[in-house]
Design a protein around this motif. Structure first.
Motif, short mmCIF file in Angstrom:
data_model
loop_
_atom_site.label_atom_id
_atom_site.label_comp_id
_atom_site.label_asym_id
_atom_site.label_seq_id
_atom_site.Cartn_x
_atom_site.Cartn_y
_atom_site.Cartn_z
N ARG A 218 0.81 -1.21 0.00
CA ARG A 218 0.00 0.00 0.00
C ARG A 218 0.84 1.26 0.00
O ARG A 218 0.33 2.36 0.11
N LYS B 91 -14.03 7.57 4.06
CA LYS B 91 -13.18 7.54 2.86
C LYS B 91 -12.28 8.78 2.79
O LYS B 91 -12.36 9.58 1.87
N ALA B 111 -4.21 1.66 10.53
CA ALA B 111 -4.05 1.57 9.07
C ALA B 111 -4.42 0.18 8.57
O ALA B 111 -5.13 0.03 7.57
N ALA B 116 -5.66 0.78 4.93
CA ALA B 116 -5.03 2.02 4.46
C ALA B 116 -3.53 1.86 4.35
O ALA B 116 -2.93 0.97 4.95
N GLU B 152 -6.41 4.25 -1.19
CA GLU B 152 -7.33 5.38 -1.19
C GLU B 152 -7.12 6.27 0.04
O GLU B 152 -7.17 7.49 -0.04
N THR B 153 -6.85 5.60 1.16
CA THR B 153 -6.63 6.33 2.41
C THR B 153 -5.22 6.03 2.90
O THR B 153 -4.73 4.92 2.74
N ALA B 154 -4.58 7.04 3.47
CA ALA B 154 -3.25 6.81 4.05
C ALA B 154 -3.22 7.38 5.46
O ALA B 154 -3.65 8.50 5.70
#
Lengths: 257, 383
Positions: A218, B91, B111, B116, B152-154
């Motif tokens: 990721r 989101k 995470a 994420a 998409e998310t960090a």
């Protein structure tokens, strides 16, 4: 009790480092690799728990290329009972999310009562693998642990975590649990000769990373670079005696002496 | 696509928003693609109404206080349980967390739970077309790594102090307090003191300029924090409270000269060399890096750094200290820094005024002799 210690092979802190041709990996001149110092504390803590709870088994695990077997040998020579090598080829260092997923895939349902890791790796300094592994396994977790005690019934663990400014926070968790250990929690021992001899020949378990479920990726490393030297830094030159003389002069000029 | 950026704030001991949270908000603002993107601050805890209201006075942020009995004391488990459902529904692009003892404890697990990306101990970033590229120190600061999220998310944890408030006219908190309202004022994005200029490669750098005149939205009346409560869920972790800091003794705070020992001094027996050097200065003290205290070469009250003492003497002589950020955090403010280390790549040299690449054990006796000579010379001249 069954304890797993997660260890990582990292470059020696003082070894000269070069950035690889791909710009995303580093190479260590002279192949100076060693056990991550924080993980040495984790190995030691596991051995001390084994001394307090006879019958405890300490297993060491590392994810890495073939060279990483050296730190598992080291763990065996320190006194670990078993070693598990998750063999992951490639010189580019895996990111913590990937490592945690690989370890979780292997560890799941193997019945460890306690998993120990160093608070961070000295190389990537991300401090992620331990808490990520705990999350994947659904275990309670405490990081930066500077003290732990397990009551005689072996059901729980009481830990102290290090906070800012010298403060500590105490927690109690049921076992199984995962701790990431801060340096200084103990004094890592030196290998005993008997263990060293055994470690030379003892087989280790090798699991190919490719045989485990593919871990997520990721994050992507874009680039490694050497920080620019600070323009203001004055590097003294000459013989050691000349440098000492110049430095003393500077102290004098600055009215420090 | 939701462009929201979330900040996980925390409360300091006195019930005020923690300074690191203000730093995080400034950081979050700089991550926005434009000033219209919302910033949502989540503040978990118990009895956090006042702190939430205080944060809500900051311009450009919306605040949600998360109240819960299980949040009375910090634990990673309680924080993840409270935050994950709220965050999963949103989101979010970035979830900003401080890389302090608690942030580093819960952020990686959070995470994973959210699926994420996770990037920790961030020190700087640059904005490219595809988004921010974060940079952090690796190998004790010998190298910098640039890394981007691919999810998409960090979850991003920011090293405390890396994005410090600059000499901006005043902090938004002060401003909001003074004005009593935030509906008209222009917002100043706070920039770090130096934005780590020297540690960013010279090419392809987007320098962040101060973004002024940001869209504020015309809110009617004073802003208020949204307060929600989380159910009292059973937790495995049982917090047992805080333990006091160990004894404070060393005169580090008052010292004008600090001779500080790192692992590179090689062994406890060489501390004596540092003492002899310190003895030549007036108001001098001995300090140490974490590694030295961990090894038991000096007691932990000598430790300088993020988890030790912060010092700013007139002269700091770093002996065999590699210069990990955790140490630099405690001594960067020193007026004149001299570093002696045999490793020419040591990160300490980048903050030093004077660098000496030498073996300590052979160099320190030479330095002590040279300093003695100069002192005596001065004494002669003064007669």
């Amino acid at each position: 009790m069954k304890i797993l210690v997660c260890i990582k092979q990292v470059p020696d802190a003082e070894a000269p480092i070069r950035i690889g041709a791909d710009g995303r990996s580093f190479a260590v001149t002279g192949g100076a690799w060693r056990m991550n110092r924080f993980d040495e504390f984790a190995v030691e803590e596991a051995l001390q728990i084994r001394e307090a709870f006879p019958g405890t088994v300490v297993e060491a695990l590392s994810v890495g290329p073939a060279r990483a077997a050296a730190v598992l040998r080291r763990a065996l020579s320190l006194g670990a009972d078993e070693a598990i090598h998750i063999l992951r080829e490639g010189e580019e260092e895996p990111l913590p999310g990937e490592v945690a997923a690989l370890i979780a895939a292997y560890v799941r349902d193997r019945g460890y009562d306690l998993i120990l890791a160093g608070v961070m790796a000295e190389d990537d300094m991300q401090a992620q693998t331990g808490p990520m592994l705990a999350e994947r396994l659904g275990l309670p977790c405490a990081t930066a642990v500077v003290a732990e005690t397990i009551p005689p019934n072996g059901m729980t663990i009481r830990v102290e975590r290090e906070l800012e400014g010298g403060l500590r926070e105490a927690l109690e968790m049921p076992l199984p649990a995962l701790l990431s250990l801060q340096s200084g929690i103990n004094r890592p021992r030196y290998p005993a000769l008997s263990h060293v001899l055994r470690a030379r020949t003892q087989p280790m378990m090798t699991v190919r990373a490719g045989d485990l479920p593919a871990p997520p990726r990721r994050e992507r490393v874009v680039l490694l670079f050497l920080p620019a030297p600070a323009a203001k830094t004055l590097f003294l030159t000459g013989t050691p005696a000349e440098k000492a003389e110049r430095l003393a002069e500077l102290f004098r000029e600055k009215a420090l002496l | 696509m939701n462009a929201e950026i979330v900040v996980i704030a925390e409360v300091a001991a006195e019930g005020q928003p923690a300074p690191v949270s203000l730093e995080l908000i400034a950081f979050a603002k700089s991550l926005r693609r434009n000033a219209a993107e919302p910033i949502r601050v989540f503040l978990p805890g118990r009895g956090i109404g006042a702190a939430a209201a205080e944060l809500a006075r900051l311009p450009g942020v919306a605040v949600t206080g998360i109240e819960g009995e299980s949040l009375a004391s910090y634990s990673a488990e309680a924080w993840k349980e409270a935050l994950a459902p709220l965050l999963a529904a949103r989101k979010t692009r970035f979830i900003c967390v401080s890389h302090n003892a608690n942030g580093a404890d819960f952020a990686p697990g959070l995470a994973v739970r959210l699926g994420a990306a996770c990037i920790t101990a961030v020190e700087a970033f640059r904005i490219e077309a595809e988004g921010p590229i974060f940079s952090l120190s690796i190998l004790k600061g010998k190298l910098q790594m640039e890394i981007v999220p691919e999810a998409e998310t960090a979850v991003v944890t920011l090293l405390p102090g890396a994005f410090r408030r600059g000499d901006a006219p005043s902090s938004p908190m002060d401003k909001a307090r003074k004005d009593g309202t935030n509906t008209t004022q222009n917002e100043t994005v706070l920039l770090p003191e130096e934005f780590r200029r020297k540690e960013i490669p010279p090419t392809g750098v987007t320098t962040l300029k101060e973004k002024k005149s940001e869209v504020q939205g015309d809110r009617a009346g004073p802003p208020a924090a949204e307060m929600i409560s989380v159910p009292d869920i059973p937790l495995k972790t049982r917090p047992l409270g805080l333990l006091p800091a160990p004894d404070e003794a060393a005169d580090l705070a008052a010292a004008e000269v600090i001779v500080s020992a790192g692992r590179g001094i090689g062994g406890e027996e060489n501390i004596e060399l540092l003492r002899r050097l310190a003895f030549l200065f007036s108001r001098a003290a001995i300090g140490a890096s974490r590694a030295v205290c961990d090894a038991g070469w000096l007691p932990c009250r000598y430790q300088i750094g993020q988890t030790g003492k912060t010092v700013s003497p007139r002269l700091y002589i770093a002996c065999g200290i590699s210069g990990a950020l955790q140490h630099l955090a405690g001594m960067r403010g020193s007026q004149y820094i001299v570093a002696v280390n045999r490793d020419p790549q040591a990160a300490i040299f980048r903050v030093a005024d004077v660098a000496v690449v030498e073996e300590l054990v052979s160099f320190l006796p030479l330095l002590i002799a040279a300093c003695r000579k100069h002192r005596e010379g001065a004494a002669e001249a003064g007669r």
